[in-house]
Design an enzyme around this catalytic site. Sequence first.
Site, PDB file in Angstrom:
ATOM      1  N   HIS A 238      54.173  66.608  63.544  1.00  0.00           N
ATOM      2  CA  HIS A 238      54.664  66.813  64.914  1.00  0.00           C
ATOM      3  C   HIS A 238      54.017  65.797  65.845  1.00  0.00           C
ATOM      4  O   HIS A 238      53.104  65.079  65.456  1.00  0.00           O
ATOM      5  CB  HIS A 238      54.446  68.252  65.383  1.00  0.00           C
ATOM      6  CG  HIS A 238      53.009  68.645  65.571  1.00  0.00           C
ATOM      7  ND1 HIS A 238      52.108  68.736  64.537  1.00  0.00           N
ATOM      8  CD2 HIS A 238      52.311  68.979  66.690  1.00  0.00           C
ATOM      9  CE1 HIS A 238      50.933  69.108  65.002  1.00  0.00           C
ATOM     10  NE2 HIS A 238      51.014  69.263  66.312  1.00  0.00           N
TER      11      HIS A 238
ATOM     12  N   HIS B 225      52.073  65.706  68.561  1.00  0.00           N
ATOM     13  CA  HIS B 225      50.817  65.760  69.327  1.00  0.00           C
ATOM     14  C   HIS B 225      49.872  64.606  68.969  1.00  0.00           C
ATOM     15  O   HIS B 225      49.794  64.191  67.809  1.00  0.00           O
ATOM     16  CB  HIS B 225      50.122  67.108  69.103  1.00  0.00           C
ATOM     17  CG  HIS B 225      50.816  68.243  69.811  1.00  0.00           C
ATOM     18  ND1 HIS B 225      50.678  69.557  69.443  1.00  0.00           N
ATOM     19  CD2 HIS B 225      51.668  68.229  70.882  1.00  0.00           C
ATOM     20  CE1 HIS B 225      51.405  70.318  70.256  1.00  0.00           C
ATOM     21  NE2 HIS B 225      52.017  69.545  71.125  1.00  0.00           N
TER      22      HIS B 225
ATOM     23  N   ASP C 132      46.706  64.299  68.553  1.00  0.00           N
ATOM     24  CA  ASP C 132      45.668  64.427  67.526  1.00  0.00           C
ATOM     25  C   ASP C 132      46.256  64.342  66.113  1.00  0.00           C
ATOM     26  O   ASP C 132      45.529  64.430  65.123  1.00  0.00           O
ATOM     27  CB  ASP C 132      44.858  65.731  67.718  1.00  0.00           C
ATOM     28  CG  ASP C 132      45.691  66.985  67.591  1.00  0.00           C
ATOM     29  OD1 ASP C 132      46.782  67.041  68.191  1.00  0.00           O
ATOM     30  OD2 ASP C 132      45.262  67.921  66.880  1.00  0.00           O
ATOM     31  N   HIS C 133      47.579  64.138  66.020  1.00  0.00           N
ATOM     32  CA  HIS C 133      48.241  63.955  64.723  1.00  0.00           C
ATOM     33  C   HIS C 133      48.895  62.582  64.605  1.00  0.00           C
ATOM     34  O   HIS C 133      49.287  62.172  63.514  1.00  0.00           O
ATOM     35  CB  HIS C 133      49.302  65.053  64.515  1.00  0.00           C
ATOM     36  CG  HIS C 133      48.717  66.436  64.563  1.00  0.00           C
ATOM     37  ND1 HIS C 133      48.565  67.207  63.443  1.00  0.00           N
ATOM     38  CD2 HIS C 133      48.184  67.140  65.583  1.00  0.00           C
ATOM     39  CE1 HIS C 133      47.979  68.353  63.784  1.00  0.00           C
ATOM     40  NE2 HIS C 133      47.732  68.337  65.080  1.00  0.00           N
TER      41      HIS C 133
ATOM     42  N   HIS D 271      55.304  75.830  67.159  1.00  0.00           N
ATOM     43  CA  HIS D 271      54.208  75.118  67.837  1.00  0.00           C
ATOM     44  C   HIS D 271      54.805  74.012  68.713  1.00  0.00           C
ATOM     45  O   HIS D 271      54.463  73.869  69.882  1.00  0.00           O
ATOM     46  CB  HIS D 271      53.265  74.556  66.783  1.00  0.00           C
ATOM     47  CG  HIS D 271      52.119  73.753  67.319  1.00  0.00           C
ATOM     48  ND1 HIS D 271      51.123  74.287  68.085  1.00  0.00           N
ATOM     49  CD2 HIS D 271      51.828  72.432  67.183  1.00  0.00           C
ATOM     50  CE1 HIS D 271      50.255  73.338  68.410  1.00  0.00           C
ATOM     51  NE2 HIS D 271      50.664  72.205  67.873  1.00  0.00           N
TER      52      HIS D 271
ATOM     53  N   ASP E 257      50.224  71.994  62.338  1.00  0.00           N
ATOM     54  CA  ASP E 257      49.753  73.037  63.249  1.00  0.00           C
ATOM     55  C   ASP E 257      50.686  74.250  63.256  1.00  0.00           C
ATOM     56  O   ASP E 257      50.729  74.999  64.230  1.00  0.00           O
ATOM     57  CB  ASP E 257      49.643  72.500  64.685  1.00  0.00           C
ATOM     58  CG  ASP E 257      48.445  71.564  64.864  1.00  0.00           C
ATOM     59  OD1 ASP E 257      47.690  71.357  63.906  1.00  0.00           O
ATOM     60  OD2 ASP E 257      48.302  71.035  65.990  1.00  0.00           O
TER      61      ASP E 257
ATOM     62  N   HIS F 209      43.738  71.595  60.955  1.00  0.00           N
ATOM     63  CA  HIS F 209      42.505  71.890  61.700  1.00  0.00           C
ATOM     64  C   HIS F 209      41.599  72.832  60.922  1.00  0.00           C
ATOM     65  O   HIS F 209      42.073  73.663  60.150  1.00  0.00           O
ATOM     66  CB  HIS F 209      42.818  72.545  63.056  1.00  0.00           C
ATOM     67  CG  HIS F 209      43.479  71.632  64.043  1.00  0.00           C
ATOM     68  ND1 HIS F 209      42.760  70.850  64.918  1.00  0.00           N
ATOM     69  CD2 HIS F 209      44.788  71.369  64.280  1.00  0.00           C
ATOM     70  CE1 HIS F 209      43.610  70.146  65.675  1.00  0.00           C
ATOM     71  NE2 HIS F 209      44.842  70.440  65.301  1.00  0.00           N
TER      72      HIS F 209
HETATM   73 FE    FE Z   1      46.667  69.671  66.297  1.00  0.00          FE
HETATM   74 ZN    ZN Z   2      49.557  70.305  67.614  1.00  0.00          ZN
END
Ligand code: FE
Ligand code: ZN
Length: 256
Positions: A54, A56, A58-59, A112, A129, A167
Amino acid sequence: MKVHQLKAFDDNYIWLIGCEGRPEVAIVDPGDEEPVIDYLESNGLIPVLILITHHHGDHTGGVTDLVERYGVPVYGPANERIPALTRSLSQGDRVNIDGCDLTLQVFDTPGHTRGHICYYGHGALFSGDTLFTAGCGRLFEGTAEQMYHSLEQLRALPDETLLYCAHEYTQANLRFARVAEPENEEIAARAAEVESLRRQHRPTVPAAMAVEKATNPFLRSHQPSLIAAAESFARRPLNTPAEVLAVVRHWKDTLD
Ligand code: FE
Ligand code: ZN
């Protein structure tokens, strides 16, 4: 299949998927390029593909630099904006990792985010996530109803499937699971085990789907004990498992 576990930021995992005796690997959700480059170079691995769950940061934060450096293709969800995307994926698509003779299948798992996808194959689920060990992602873009159906799809996978989420949240997730299901002894036992692993700074991911089904409240919306707890939190009867999931998700949000 051989899965390598890389840490990024405070609690992210970046997964490399390869196979014994071959240098080719696919990189799942590189939120940061640095740990990936370090690991590839010190282990003599060759990236052939980037897989995104996805949008975001942090990915996806490391994608641009990795593409610049290695010229690898980027596969990701059809319904989201992903940097340097070369192939859009959705439900039922299959992904091959060249050199390794590995094939992963794609699940659409909105909740998410609107377009979140998961990758499954060879006994492993890369759930980003959507499904966490002992928890699930927050509902940032999708609805609880969508998340329920996404999680049901994943719950149907074989018990021995290993869950590789993005995570390290297991300990906090189990704290909530114990509040939601105080009588569940498997949750208590898992919490003790996870606490001891974390005290030694060891990862609690991956985890087997059988363990998740027994201890993850977000896979247990049909369990009478959890339904009763959610109804008493919501102070009203809940008529569908999706409604139970919505309340449990909201309940956890109030405690986070
Ligand atoms: Fe994340
Ligand atoms: Zn995420």
